[in-house]
Enzyme design. Structure first.
Site, PDB file in Angstrom:
ATOM      1  N   SER A  50     -91.510   3.728 113.345  1.00 50.65           N
ATOM      2  CA  SER A  50     -91.167   5.045 113.893  1.00 50.65           C
ATOM      3  C   SER A  50     -91.316   6.115 112.811  1.00 50.65           C
ATOM      4  CB  SER A  50     -89.726   5.030 114.403  1.00 50.65           C
ATOM      5  OG  SER A  50     -88.834   4.950 113.289  1.00 50.65           O
ATOM      6  N   ASP A  82     -94.520   4.044 116.583  1.00 54.90           N
ATOM      7  CA  ASP A  82     -93.564   4.116 117.695  1.00 54.90           C
ATOM      8  C   ASP A  82     -93.089   5.568 117.862  1.00 54.90           C
ATOM      9  OD1 ASP A  82     -91.842   3.103 119.664  1.00 54.90           O
ATOM     10  OD2 ASP A  82     -90.216   2.769 118.227  1.00 54.90           O
ATOM     11  N   ASP A 104     -95.542  10.380 122.275  1.00 52.82           N
ATOM     12  CA  ASP A 104     -94.451  10.486 123.245  1.00 52.82           C
ATOM     13  C   ASP A 104     -94.278  11.947 123.661  1.00 52.82           C
ATOM     14  OD1 ASP A 104     -92.188  10.511 124.729  1.00 52.82           O
ATOM     15  OD2 ASP A 104     -90.908   9.506 123.261  1.00 52.82           O
ATOM     16  N   GLU A 134     -96.457   8.053 127.379  1.00 51.14           N
ATOM     17  CA  GLU A 134     -95.212   7.799 128.130  1.00 51.14           C
ATOM     18  C   GLU A 134     -95.065   8.837 129.220  1.00 51.14           C
ATOM     19  OE1 GLU A 134     -91.709   6.771 125.967  1.00 51.14           O
ATOM     20  OE2 GLU A 134     -90.364   7.350 127.593  1.00 51.14           O
ATOM     21  N   HIS A 184     -82.816   3.685 125.504  1.00 46.52           N
ATOM     22  CA  HIS A 184     -82.739   3.248 124.108  1.00 46.52           C
ATOM     23  C   HIS A 184     -81.295   2.994 123.675  1.00 46.52           C
ATOM     24  CE1 HIS A 184     -86.733   5.363 123.861  1.00 46.52           C
ATOM     25  NE2 HIS A 184     -87.002   4.246 123.238  1.00 46.52           N
ATOM     26  N   HIS A 220     -89.976   0.271 127.000  1.00 43.38           N
ATOM     27  CA  HIS A 220     -89.139   0.693 125.868  1.00 43.38           C
ATOM     28  C   HIS A 220     -87.700   0.318 126.178  1.00 43.38           C
ATOM     29  CE1 HIS A 220     -91.691   3.386 123.277  1.00 43.38           C
ATOM     30  NE2 HIS A 220     -92.528   3.018 124.238  1.00 43.38           N
ATOM     31  N   ILE A 265     -88.351  -3.760 121.081  1.00 44.76           N
ATOM     32  CA  ILE A 265     -87.003  -4.200 120.721  1.00 44.76           C
ATOM     33  C   ILE A 265     -86.668  -3.729 119.312  1.00 44.76           C
ATOM     34  CG2 ILE A 265     -85.526  -6.225 120.330  1.00 44.76           C
ATOM     35  CD1 ILE A 265     -87.232  -7.678 122.475  1.00 44.76           C
ATOM     36  N   ASP A 266     -85.624  -2.967 119.215  1.00 40.22           N
ATOM     37  CA  ASP A 266     -85.151  -2.491 117.912  1.00 40.22           C
ATOM     38  C   ASP A 266     -83.640  -2.715 117.786  1.00 40.22           C
ATOM     39  OD1 ASP A 266     -84.732  -1.247 115.519  1.00 40.22           O
ATOM     40  OD2 ASP A 266     -85.271   0.760 116.170  1.00 40.22           O
TER      41      ASP A 266
HETATM   42  P1  13P Z   1     -84.017  -0.608 122.042  1.00 37.84           P
HETATM   43  O1  13P Z   1     -83.169   0.519 121.573  1.00 37.84           O
HETATM   44  O2  13P Z   1     -83.568  -1.099 123.364  1.00 37.84           O
HETATM   45  O3  13P Z   1     -84.151  -1.702 121.052  1.00 37.84           O
HETATM   46  O4  13P Z   1     -85.497   0.004 122.266  1.00 37.84           O
HETATM   47  C1  13P Z   1     -86.376   0.126 121.199  1.00 37.84           C
HETATM   48  C2  13P Z   1     -87.554   0.972 121.549  1.00 37.84           C
HETATM   49  O5  13P Z   1     -87.817   1.314 122.682  1.00 37.84           O
HETATM   50  C3  13P Z   1     -88.430   1.376 120.439  1.00 37.84           C
HETATM   51  O6  13P Z   1     -89.439   2.223 120.876  1.00 37.84           O
HETATM   52  O1  G3H Z   2     -86.843   3.990 120.235  1.00 41.81           O
HETATM   53  C1  G3H Z   2     -86.663   4.269 119.067  1.00 41.81           C
HETATM   54  C2  G3H Z   2     -86.571   3.184 118.064  1.00 41.81           C
HETATM   55  O2  G3H Z   2     -85.403   2.440 118.239  1.00 41.81           O
HETATM   56  C3  G3H Z   2     -86.723   3.735 116.688  1.00 41.81           C
HETATM   57  O3  G3H Z   2     -85.564   4.399 116.312  1.00 41.81           O
HETATM   58  O4  G3H Z   2     -86.317   6.609 115.485  1.00 41.81           O
HETATM   59  O5  G3H Z   2     -84.132   5.596 114.746  1.00 41.81           O
HETATM   60  O6  G3H Z   2     -86.317   4.657 113.940  1.00 41.81           O
HETATM   61  P1  G3H Z   2     -85.585   5.390 115.035  1.00 41.81           P
HETATM   62 ZN    ZN Z   3     -88.774   3.470 122.501  1.00 47.32          ZN
END
Ligand code: 13P
Ligand code: G3H
Ligand code: ZN
Length: 321
Positions: A50, A82, A104, A134, A184, A220, A265-266
């Site tokens: 990201s 991302d 996005d 998206e 998210h 996502h 998945i994050d």
């Molecule tokens: P989660 O917050 O559900 O892990 O989603 C991650 C995501 O969509 C990253 O783009």
């Molecule tokens: O959907 C977003 C991801 O979880 C990345 O999160 O922007 O905090 O790195 P971030």
């Molecule tokens: Zn996302």
């Protein structure tokens, strides 16, 4: 082994009816956990980065870490931006060698979103890079009070099947992230909510009917926010809300079979890492060697990724298809 293109990975995943895990990378331990789990499970994988990860770790460090990962494994690895939030960021990543970027524009009106996406697609396609767009806005409360960030929709607008067709045709985008009740972060659903699978089926059908074939869709916000991990975090001093839930794994499985080819998945990785670190600190308050808490954190993330690729995404065993 060089970077693999998501174009190839998507084609194989669609044929094999499995999903690709797109796991967020922010540091070395997360990267090692993801790659080691996927290597042992013989799973192809998408590493996604990201804007925040680039700011945190420095793009050069991330690039070199991923090069290291690629050099010690022979599983297919793709690298993806991302939530790219501007043409400039996407261009920068393409110029750095990313083979896949997301633009996005989901918060923009349709025409502006399509215009921005087309601009990124035009540049990306000239440089052998693919683009994820998206359409629709995710529901939920990532970045609610107390969380850093901000900027995500709380209301949510589900992706309309006809608009999905129009968007893909107008932009030439290679894959599309959809809003079907997903969101998210760690606070997705209250109670027993589910993804709108009927909406997903309608989107998929509209794309097929429009002659766009078995078009790759992206989910996502696919973390399940495992209750046992949330409980463990809280048991060791955390204060996460326990009344909310993630996307049930059964829903992810249905989404996979309905054509969500890339599953992001994050949050679950963050939770696993946090639980392991909190446990070490709670049980050994005198501990101060980072290897003693980052090591267990890496192991816990690795087991989580193993579970996802084996039991939820079903891409284990498909690395060399
Ligand atoms: P989660 O917050 O559900 O892990 O989603 C991650 C995501 O969509 C990253 O783009
Ligand atoms: O959907 C977003 C991801 O979880 C990345 O999160 O922007 O905090 O790195 P971030
Ligand atoms: Zn996302």
């Amino acid at each position: 082994m060089p970077l693999t293109h998501t174009r190839e990975l998507f084609a194989k995943a669609l044929k094999g009816k499995y999903a690709l895990g797109a796991f967020n990378v922010n540091n070395m331990e997360l990267l090692q956990a993801i790659v080691e789990a996927c290597e042992e499970e013989k799973a192809p994988v998408i590493l996604q980065i990201s804007k925040g990860a680039r700011q945190y770790a420095n793009p050069v460090y991330l690039k070199k870490l991923i090069e290291a990962a690629i050099s010690v494994t022979n599983i297919p690895i793709a690298v993806h931006l991302d939530h790219g939030d501007s043409y400039e960021l996407c261009k920068q990543c393409i110029d750095e060698g990313f083979t896949s970027v997301m633009i996005d524009g989901s918060h923009l009106p349709f025409a502006k979103n399509a215009e921005l996406c087309k601009k990124v697609v035009d540049y990306a396609h000239k440089h052998d890079c693919v683009v994820e767009g998206e359409l629709g806005q995710l529901v939920g409360a990532q970045h609610d009070d107390g969380e850093e960030g901000g900027g995500y929709s709380k209301g949510g607008v589900y992706t309309h099947p006809d608009e999905a067709v129009q968007f893909v045709k107008q932009t030439g985008v290679d894959s599309l992230a959809v809003a079907i009740g997903n969101s998210h972060g760690a606070y997705k659903f209250k109670g027993e909510q589910h993804l709108d699978i009927e909406r997903l089926k309608a989107i998929k059908k509209a794309l097929v009917d429009a002659g766009l074939g078995d078009y790759p869709l992206v989910l996502h916000g696919a973390s399940s926010v495992p209750k046992d991990i949330v409980r463990e975090i809280n048991q060791y001093g955390g204060q996460l809300g326990e009344g909310t839930a993630g996307v049930p794994e059964a829903d992810i499985e249905i989404a996979r079979r309905t054509g969500c080819t890339k599953v992001n998945i994050d949050t679950d990785l963050r939770l696993a890492m946090t639980a392991a670190i909190r446990k070490v600190f709670a049980e050994g308050p005198k501990e101060f060697d980072p290897r003693k808490y980052l090591g267990p954190a890496r192991t816990k993330v690795k087991e989580l990724v193993r579970h996802k690729v084996r039991n939820v995404l079903c891409c284990a065993g498909h690395a060399f298809d």
